[in-house]
Scaffold this active site. Structure first.
Site, PDB file in Angstrom:
ATOM      1  N   LEU A   1      40.089  39.814  39.944  1.00 41.55           N
ATOM      2  CA  LEU A   1      39.777  38.393  40.120  1.00 41.55           C
ATOM      3  C   LEU A   1      40.144  37.564  38.895  1.00 41.55           C
ATOM      4  CD1 LEU A   1      36.349  38.565  41.994  1.00 41.55           C
ATOM      5  CD2 LEU A   1      38.682  38.573  42.926  1.00 41.55           C
ATOM      6  N   HIS A   2      40.090  38.159  37.700  1.00 42.53           N
ATOM      7  CA  HIS A   2      40.411  37.374  36.506  1.00 42.53           C
ATOM      8  C   HIS A   2      41.867  36.912  36.487  1.00 42.53           C
ATOM      9  CE1 HIS A   2      40.994  41.622  34.783  1.00 42.53           C
ATOM     10  NE2 HIS A   2      42.213  41.105  34.856  1.00 42.53           N
ATOM     11  N   SER A   3      42.721  37.516  37.324  1.00 40.22           N
ATOM     12  CA  SER A   3      44.116  37.078  37.404  1.00 40.22           C
ATOM     13  C   SER A   3      44.308  35.906  38.352  1.00 40.22           C
ATOM     14  CB  SER A   3      45.001  38.242  37.881  1.00 40.22           C
ATOM     15  OG  SER A   3      44.950  39.323  36.983  1.00 40.22           O
TER      16      SER A   3
ATOM     17  N   GLU B   1      34.356  43.348  36.649  1.00 43.09           N
ATOM     18  CA  GLU B   1      35.052  42.341  35.852  1.00 43.09           C
ATOM     19  C   GLU B   1      34.491  42.344  34.433  1.00 43.09           C
ATOM     20  OE1 GLU B   1      37.550  40.285  36.061  1.00 43.09           O
ATOM     21  OE2 GLU B   1      38.101  40.725  38.122  1.00 43.09           O
TER      22      GLU B   1
ATOM     23  N   GLN C   1      41.215  33.527  34.789  1.00 35.00           N
ATOM     24  CA  GLN C   1      40.172  33.294  33.791  1.00 35.00           C
ATOM     25  C   GLN C   1      39.123  34.394  33.909  1.00 35.00           C
ATOM     26  OE1 GLN C   1      38.774  29.572  35.932  1.00 35.00           O
ATOM     27  NE2 GLN C   1      36.791  30.577  35.684  1.00 35.00           N
TER      28      GLN C   1
END
Length: 329
Positions: free
Chosen positions: A233-235, A262, A290
């Protein structure tokens, strides 16, 4: 912070670049089985004696090599983690870090522009970086996967989806700890060779298969008892992350579980340090990625219709955490 700490922070990349050079030149593999003098190693590497001698002494000062009279040898630690002859080799993730250095040196540009600044690579260089990234993720996941797999109660779970699973490290360790579990590793087609090779190495080809697809545009299938999403998800932007989580929730059987790992910020976004820095890494290399806070991840899972959403009590490095939610229909 005091002034010496500030100067150490500013110049700390010297040590980092010294390590990267040692790994890139494969010095630790060369010096694992036998000690060598600088001229001997220079001939083997086709390197300049003066430059190599300085690097060997610096690596010794970092306690990664041992010097006796005029010969150098890998320490027990570097032979374990920095030699390609070792099953515990961590050089892939170190080379991935090396490939990020150029982008980090332009962080000020990324902040002003609000977009990635990493340079476009040739096909050959891109393939090298892809291998370093995928196998580097295998390096990192191999440290956490056994710990997480042994801490989870997965009895009754039969079908697992490892979403954007890369080389399949988590699917492998979850299956090793749960003999009744089968898994699908879902990732881009370019990942297939790395995944199938790694799965085959662990003797799990009959229980773990690979499915090619795009997490944003393609469907995942249905009827999974467990969906695992690790460091994906951070991408993605908040909107695309919501799409991924919603699609993952839809792929679960009733009562199935979604687990998301994460690097998780606290709700002020000022700690822990690693997730805060990792957010900058996403600024350098992605359009909208983020680090997310625990509150933001809770919201994504609740909006996807999951219930019993919480964070598992796991002590993981670098601010990592695992969120869990259940499909209740």
């Amino acid at each position: 912070m005091n002034l010496p700490d500030l100067l150490q922070l500013s110049g700390g990349y010297w040590s980092t670049c010294t390590l990267h050079a040692g790994v890139k030149l494969d010095i630790f593999t060369c010096l694992t089985d036998s000690a060598m003098t600088t001229p001997e190693l220079a001939r083997q590497l086709s390197a300049d004696e003066r430059g190599l001698g300085m690097l060997l002494h610096a690596l010794t000062a970092l306690e990664l090599l041992h010097k006796e009279e005029n010969t150098f040898r890998s320490t027990a630690f570097s032979a374990t983690y920095l030699s390609k002859k070792s099953d515990s080799y961590m050089g892939h993730i170190i080379m991935h870090h090396h490939h990020l250095v150029e982008g980090w040196s332009r962080l000020d540009e990324a902040v002003l522009r609000g977009e990635p600044v990493r340079q476009r690579l040739s096909h050959e260089a891109l393939e090298r970086e892809r291998e370093s990234f995928l196998m580097g993720m295998f390096n990192l996941a191999s440290l956490n996967a056994p710990r997480i797999a042994s801490a989870l109660e997965l009895s009754g779970h039969r079908r697992m989806l490892d979403l954007a699973g890369g080389p399949g490290t988590y699917a492998i360790h979850f299956c090793l700890h749960n003999p009744d579990l089968t898994a699908v590793v879902y990732d881009l087609p370019t990942t297939r060779p790395f995944a199938e090779q790694t799965i085959r190495h662990f003797g799990l080809s009959e229980r773990i298969t690979f499915q090619a697809g795009d997490v944003l545009s393609d469907r995942f299938g249905t009827g999974y008892d467990l969906v695992w999403i690790s460091h994906l998800l951070h991408s993605e932007s908040p909107a695309d992350s919501a799409t991924v989580v919603a699609k993952a929730a839809e792929s679960l059987a009733d009562g199935g579980r979604l687990l998301i790992q994460e690097f998780i910020l606290d709700n002020t976004k000022t700690a822990p340090l690693f997730p805060a820095l990792f957010s900058l890494n996403m600024l350098l290399g992605t359009r909208a990625g983020q680090s997310y806070t625990q509150q933001e991840l809770f919201a994504l899972m609740n909006t996807a219709g999951l219930c019993e959403v919480n964070r598992l009590s796991l002590d993981l490095p670098n601010g990592a955490g695992v969120m869990t939610g259940t499909a209740c229909r």
